[in-house]
Design a protein around this motif. Structure first.
Motif, PDB file in Angstrom:
ATOM      1  N   UNK A   1      19.126 -29.447 -12.418  1.00 43.36           N
ATOM      2  CA  UNK A   1      19.377 -30.694 -11.715  1.00 43.36           C
ATOM      3  C   UNK A   1      18.872 -31.441 -10.745  1.00 43.36           C
ATOM      4  N   UNK A   2      19.523 -32.100 -10.141  1.00 42.28           N
ATOM      5  CA  UNK A   2      19.296 -32.780  -9.189  1.00 42.28           C
ATOM      6  C   UNK A   2      19.126 -32.028  -7.577  1.00 42.28           C
ATOM      7  N   UNK A   3      19.712 -31.097  -8.100  1.00 42.38           N
ATOM      8  CA  UNK A   3      20.679 -30.131  -6.644  1.00 42.38           C
ATOM      9  C   UNK A   3      19.797 -29.319  -6.482  1.00 42.38           C
ATOM     10  N   UNK A   4      19.075 -28.905  -7.696  1.00 39.69           N
ATOM     11  CA  UNK A   4      17.601 -27.904  -8.228  1.00 39.69           C
ATOM     12  C   UNK A   4      16.708 -28.540  -7.653  1.00 39.69           C
ATOM     13  N   UNK A   5      16.056 -29.877  -8.311  1.00 35.05           N
ATOM     14  CA  UNK A   5      15.135 -30.079  -7.622  1.00 35.05           C
ATOM     15  C   UNK A   5      15.016 -30.826  -6.523  1.00 35.05           C
ATOM     16  N   UNK A   6      16.407 -30.703  -5.330  1.00 33.92           N
ATOM     17  CA  UNK A   6      16.425 -30.254  -4.216  1.00 33.92           C
ATOM     18  C   UNK A   6      15.926 -29.575  -3.291  1.00 33.92           C
ATOM     19  N   UNK A   7      16.444 -28.505  -3.619  1.00 38.45           N
ATOM     20  CA  UNK A   7      16.150 -27.003  -3.136  1.00 38.45           C
ATOM     21  C   UNK A   7      14.439 -26.814  -3.452  1.00 38.45           C
ATOM     22  N   UNK A   8      14.117 -27.659  -4.633  1.00 32.20           N
ATOM     23  CA  UNK A   8      13.179 -26.594  -4.900  1.00 32.20           C
ATOM     24  C   UNK A   8      11.839 -27.793  -3.989  1.00 32.20           C
ATOM     25  N   UNK A   9      12.294 -29.260  -3.483  1.00 31.93           N
ATOM     26  CA  UNK A   9      11.655 -29.746  -3.235  1.00 31.93           C
ATOM     27  C   UNK A   9      11.323 -29.744  -1.621  1.00 31.93           C
ATOM     28  N   UNK A  10      12.709 -29.174  -1.409  1.00 29.50           N
ATOM     29  CA  UNK A  10      12.763 -29.031   0.233  1.00 29.50           C
ATOM     30  C   UNK A  10      12.370 -27.777   0.558  1.00 29.50           C
ATOM     31  N   UNK A  11      11.814 -26.549  -0.412  1.00 25.65           N
ATOM     32  CA  UNK A  11      11.396 -25.326  -0.360  1.00 25.65           C
ATOM     33  C   UNK A  11       9.748 -25.717  -0.370  1.00 25.65           C
TER      34      UNK A  11
END
Length: 469
Positions: A404-414
């Protein structure tokens, strides 16, 4: 903010009616050193306790009937939902406190906040943009008050990592940023990146962009295929800041951008990397990569355009993740940040959202501080996450669904935060830089200024400020 949410203004609302937060829960990796920190509340006074730290009364229940007025710019779906729910929860916990919420777009808040703070009856709590244009000016004028005594009582100084606290610090005269007293605490984290339509990208035979060259190739292929390459709007004078800032991070490099924003000796806005960034976005406009009529469209409308499947890409912050996820389906949209070179670490604008601050004339400062602690405590951060937002101090228990885009946000933020890729927002630079930057970008993208003229104006603003200090 660091927060840059150019959403349609929702003028004034009363938070008596609860609105449950909805959306995919998001777990968020954090800035270096943040893993050892936890949200405020755990180390502060026990819930409902009637304690006093120095001259601080920490139990609003003992304050009598209080009307607390707060101004925010939480108009995107995630933070709006979380703020409504938290306000209702605070009122439920303390029935003697009534919260009047005034929620405006970022641009409208910037326009009205100084006048509101200077009035005879200012709000008690406000969200303030970091840097010299807003926070520094308000500190200098005594319009917001230091929070150090509250930070000591509620444990904010140990809950937040030093680098986040420093973004909300100013000297008492408002002349020196990132040092001195604490004037706010931030509820959200944020980065600016590239949203992409997975189906349209696949149809073009492209992979998610990893570099500026990848994105430029994708924009060109989308245009050649008769598709709108990049949903974009700048009538609110916000979208172009991010468009330029993301590209400048890649062309000038993180050290140069930090030196420019923080006023390092010898740094110049007319350097080759910054001029190149201006030329690139000007060329994107000339090539027709941006939304037709972009000058009359807001970034919020651009998000709607992208969410309706009318463009391949959309460049904006993580605060728009919930909006596009609801419009497209969380699994149909991706999010990423770009790297200067293939295989390199990504760099982009980001950090923390606008600071929650207490006004200098508030008659209920202790209640306001308890409210800030409630918003930014463990339950507050969890509420932001459950609404699809990005809390500054994320609960470890939340995990987004893979793909999901939410997982992408998490991974990108990290990835960005742990690899030293977070760069400051450009409008922090001087008290007048927001106006100089936004008007210059409209001139640049409108074809009325060259990249050299645009960057020369930026340098002139910065040089005048440095000379006056």
């Amino acid at each position: 903010m660091l927060s840059r949410r150019p959403s349609d203004p929702r003028r004034t609302s009363l938070s008596r009616v609860p609105r449950l937060a909805a959306g995919l829960a998001v777990a968020l990796a954090v800035l270096p050193g943040l893993a050892a920190c936890s949200a405020p509340g755990g180390s502060g006074p026990a819930a409902g306790a009637s304690k006093t730290g120095g001259s601080v009364a920490t139990n609003p229940a003992t304050a009598g009937k209080v009307t607390l007025t707060e101004w925010d710019q939480n108009t995107d779906p995630a933070t709006d939902s979380a703020t409504r729910a938290l306000n209702a929860a605070f009122e439920h916990k303390y029935p003697n406190v009534h919260i009047v919420r005034v929620s405006r777009s970022f641009g409208d808040l910037k326009t009205t906040l100084k006048l509101g703070l200077s009035s005879a009856n200012p709000p008690d709590v406000v969200q303030v943009n970091q840097g010299y244009p807003d926070m520094g000016a308000f500190v200098k004028a005594g319009l917001i008050q230091p929070l150090d005594r509250y930070a000591d009582v509620y444990g904010w100084k140990t809950a937040y990592p030093q680098q986040l606290l420093d973004l909300n610090r100013f000297s008492g005269n408002g002349r020196t940023w990132k040092t001195g007293n604490l004037y706010g605490i931030s509820q959200t984290g944020e980065i600016v990146g590239i949203y992409y339509n997975k189906a349209q990208l696949k149809a073009l035979g492209l992979k998610p962009p990893a570099t500026l060259d990848d994105l430029t190739t994708g924009l060109a292929k989308a245009k050649a295929a008769g598709k709108l390459p990049l949903a974009f709007g700048d009538s609110d004078k916000i979208g172009a800041i991010h468009l330029f800032g993301v590209v400048q991070a890649l062309t000038a490099g993180k050290s140069a951008v930090r030196d420019l924003v923080f006023g390092a000796k010898g740094a110049s806005w007319t350097d080759a990397g910054t001029v190149r960034a201006a030329r690139i976005i000007s060329d994107w406009r000339k090539h027709g990569y941006l939304s037709p009529g972009w000058a009359g469209q807001t970034s919020d409308q651009a998000a709607t355009q992208f969410g309706a499947g009318k463009s391949v890409f959309y460049l904006e912050g993580t605060w728009e993740a919930e909006r596009v996820a609801k419009a497209m389906g969380a699994g149909n949209v991706g999010f990423t940040a770009l790297s200067p070179t293939a295989g390199g670490a990504p760099v982009t604008e980001g950090g923390e959202g606008l600071a929650w601050a207490i006004t200098g004339k508030s008659k209920h400062a202790d209640v306001a501080a308890a409210y800030l602690n409630f918003l930014n405590g463990q339950k507050g951060m969890a509420q932001v996450a459950s609404a699809g937002g990005l809390p500054a101090l994320p609960p470890a228990s939340y995990r987004p669904a893979p793909g999901t885009v939410n997982a992408d946000v998490l991974n990108t933020w990290h990835t960005v935060s742990t690899q030293d890729g977070l760069l400051p927002y450009l409008d922090y630079t001087t008290p007048t830089f927001f106006d100089t930057l936004t008007s210059g970008l409209q001139e640049l993208l409108g074809g009325r200024q060259t990249p050299q003229q645009f960057t020369k104006a930026l340098q002139g603003d910065d040089a005048a400020f440095q000379k006056s200090r």
